[in-house]
Write an enzyme that holds these catalytic residues in place. Sequence first.
Site, PDB file in Angstrom:
ATOM      1  N   THR A 253       0.947  -1.167   0.188  1.00 38.42           N
ATOM      2  CA  THR A 253      -0.202   0.037  -0.068  1.00 38.42           C
ATOM      3  C   THR A 253       0.900   1.292   0.022  1.00 38.42           C
ATOM      4  O   THR A 253       1.987   1.067   0.249  1.00 38.42           O
ATOM      5  CB  THR A 253      -0.794   0.136   1.266  1.00 38.42           C
ATOM      6  OG1 THR A 253       0.017   0.308   2.297  1.00 38.42           O
ATOM      7  CG2 THR A 253      -1.842  -0.934   1.451  1.00 38.42           C
ATOM      8  N   ASP A 254       0.324   2.333  -0.264  1.00 33.35           N
ATOM      9  CA  ASP A 254       0.812   3.769   0.020  1.00 33.35           C
ATOM     10  C   ASP A 254       0.837   3.925   1.504  1.00 33.35           C
ATOM     11  O   ASP A 254       0.060   2.983   2.224  1.00 33.35           O
ATOM     12  CB  ASP A 254       0.439   4.908  -0.669  1.00 33.35           C
ATOM     13  CG  ASP A 254       1.274   5.930  -0.921  1.00 33.35           C
ATOM     14  OD1 ASP A 254       2.275   6.068  -0.263  1.00 33.35           O
ATOM     15  OD2 ASP A 254       1.136   6.888  -1.690  1.00 33.35           O
ATOM     16  N   TRP A 255       1.713   4.856   2.069  1.00 30.92           N
ATOM     17  CA  TRP A 255       1.958   4.859   3.588  1.00 30.92           C
ATOM     18  C   TRP A 255       0.688   5.152   4.442  1.00 30.92           C
ATOM     19  O   TRP A 255      -0.101   6.069   4.162  1.00 30.92           O
ATOM     20  CB  TRP A 255       3.082   5.907   3.689  1.00 30.92           C
ATOM     21  CG  TRP A 255       4.334   5.294   3.883  1.00 30.92           C
ATOM     22  CD1 TRP A 255       5.282   5.175   4.690  1.00 30.92           C
ATOM     23  CD2 TRP A 255       4.795   4.390   2.727  1.00 30.92           C
ATOM     24  NE1 TRP A 255       6.443   4.381   4.533  1.00 30.92           N
ATOM     25  CE2 TRP A 255       6.153   3.848   3.463  1.00 30.92           C
ATOM     26  CE3 TRP A 255       4.313   3.671   1.639  1.00 30.92           C
ATOM     27  CZ2 TRP A 255       6.963   2.990   2.975  1.00 30.92           C
ATOM     28  CZ3 TRP A 255       5.256   2.898   0.958  1.00 30.92           C
ATOM     29  CH2 TRP A 255       6.623   2.295   1.519  1.00 30.92           C
TER      30      TRP A 255
END
Length: 751
Positions: free
Chosen positions: A664-666
């Site tokens: 995932t993105d952060w």
Amino acid sequence: MKTRKALMVVAVAAASFALAQELDEATVAKGAAFSRRAAAESMVLLKNEGATLPLAQGGKIALYDVTGKYRAGGGGSSDVKAVRVVDIPSGLKEVGFVLDPQSRETAVVVIERASRESHDNSEEWFELSNKERETLAGIKAAGFAKIVVVCNSGHAINLAPLAEDPSVGAILWIWYPGGEGGAAVGDIVSGKVNPSGRLASTLARAVRDWPSDSGFRDYRGAVPYEEDIFVGYRYFETIPGAKEKVVYPFGHGLSYTDFRLQTSDVRSQESEVLVSVRVTNTGKVAGKRSVLCYTSQKGGKAEHPAIELRAYGKTGLLQPGASEELTLSFAKRDLAYFDDEGVSGNPGSWVLDQGEYTVLVGGSVRDVAPAGSFTVAAPEVLETPGFKLRTDTLARRLRADGSYTAVPLAYPTRPGRLGKGKVRKTPMETPSVTLYDVADGKATMDQFLDQMTLKEMLFLCYGHPRVDPNGTGSIGALAKFGISAAQTCDGPAGIRRSIKSTYFPCAALLASSFDPALLREVGTALGTEAAETDFDILLAPGLCIHRHPLCGRNFEYFSEDPLVSGVSAAEYVKGVQSRGVGATLKHFAGNNREATRRFEKDIVSERAFREIYLRGFERAVKEAKPWAIMTAYSGINGYNCGEHYGLVTGILRDEWGFDGVTMTDWWTTVPLWRELAAGNDVKMPSDRGEIDRKAAKEGFGVTLAERAEDADLLTVEAVRTSAARVCRMVMKTLRFAREKAARAESAASAQ
Ligand code: BGC
């Protein structure tokens, strides 16, 4: 209690990792020289009336640096702690110019604009500021012989007032050119380097001229992609009345020399088209020339843009009188459209439309000549993957004649049932099979995973803490199983950590080189620096589409065109991975707005999403086999990208054959179990235990199994599949090879 245990495992993993190494001096010198060359070969000379540039070397320049803040790169994850930053004044001096405010020979005006992650740029910054206008007026009144404007911006600006002003002799568009960018400006202005860059995104007159502007600033609602496939030049060149809005078209870029292009052959073969073009330098100085090859289609059943880029290439440095033959090619599959309306009678298929295809060769979309043509007698269905994205809420879509029609179809997307699986209940103190044994072929991945509890497998589905304050954390990190802590780091323009590294030009500038080989070199240089500083996975490249001119991260992405994005990303990835470091394509997919990016909900037709927003990813996945892909914060048609089964499993894995890790993105807001059920392997990152605390609180993570089985969406089998992918990625790292060798050595010396 459960939370404390999770934190303990994290702490053990973190302790085993030491801080990164500094770069070697030779690498620093090589990086600087290359960064300068890459910037100079990508800068775009937009205007050069009466050969304003180049300036005679050693001459005097009155420099007007309006904000005085040189921008090597944009803010956020592509920020780099640079070894060296040469701004424009220093760069001009470095090539021998004398900066003299009293001189009236040449005025160089520098226009700078900041741009950063998680913010979009304001409409005000699209226009010249009052200070910039006043500065220009003062310069004009002072009677300079030459006026040169340099634009150092991370987003489009309205250049019409400069383009149309006869007293402005030259405009140089440099995006964010990296740490050596000022020196590269010096190289172009002095003629040491002949400019050869071209615009990879259109520059129009007003923000509202981009059709994507409607809805862009409505931060409360979803973002309807009503312009459909008509993005960038596909809009400006097709829709009646849109051409006049353009200041500088896609592909525009000038040189200090002239070239002649002669197409010697256009061969339409069974599955591809080959175009041979002889390029001759007919001018007086040496230069490089990129050649862009487009098609224009007539007489089909479906809607098509008036012109679409199909291939491009660039010559080497051609001396006056010299020539080079370029062979450009494209697959017929690249010409296919995704039929989401059933006009071909085959809904859900990639179809090569019937009709006449004209091949056009040249530079910008407006500077092309017909080179040949071929006919497709009847529509050909090339593939029928079916529908993977639900499109039931887009109210209308743009057609080529400027009208809008409804998007009638709705295709539900449901996560698949992934099957049940058994899992070990109590942890093993000393596993009998390690990942080293799997690597040596002494055990299978299944035998290895059979030793893990669900919690241990889940540990592999989280990112782990960052050791370096500017770092991004690790993946893997279960020492007792021999699973190394693969270190990730940003990002597109350099190794972003607390250590210094080369600041490379931003992606948007690099793409303007229209030189795939240059992108490969950038990737190789980044891979070298990552390996030398002990990082395993680079969180780059980013290849979202320049859909709107003010998206805060446009500088970090390549282009408005999916082919340029895909080719640039593929070459960059091949370069990075040639050094034993993994690359991560990001942000998959859409994500064309930065403000409120975690909550952006894109509503888009399946055709537009596949043809514009996914095509670059598809090319990069198939050609370069990246180790990883980062799913975007944004959502598409009702689901966040990381929990979109149709996107992450249906298209990415089943259709394109991606076998790497998806992360995932952060700090995404979606529960981990929903991401895992969709096929997203890792939630990034666990920042000092934050995710683990969240996991316990929200009921995913340690209690995942119960939640998942209740929901009947996720099973241990899915967790195991993701854990296996993580292990396979870790096995590819240089760190794993080193740790494996060290372990073998200590075993041998113990005997
Ligand atoms: C960005 C990513 C980046 C990550 C780690 C996120 O905010 O969107 O592109 O790789 O942070 O820094």
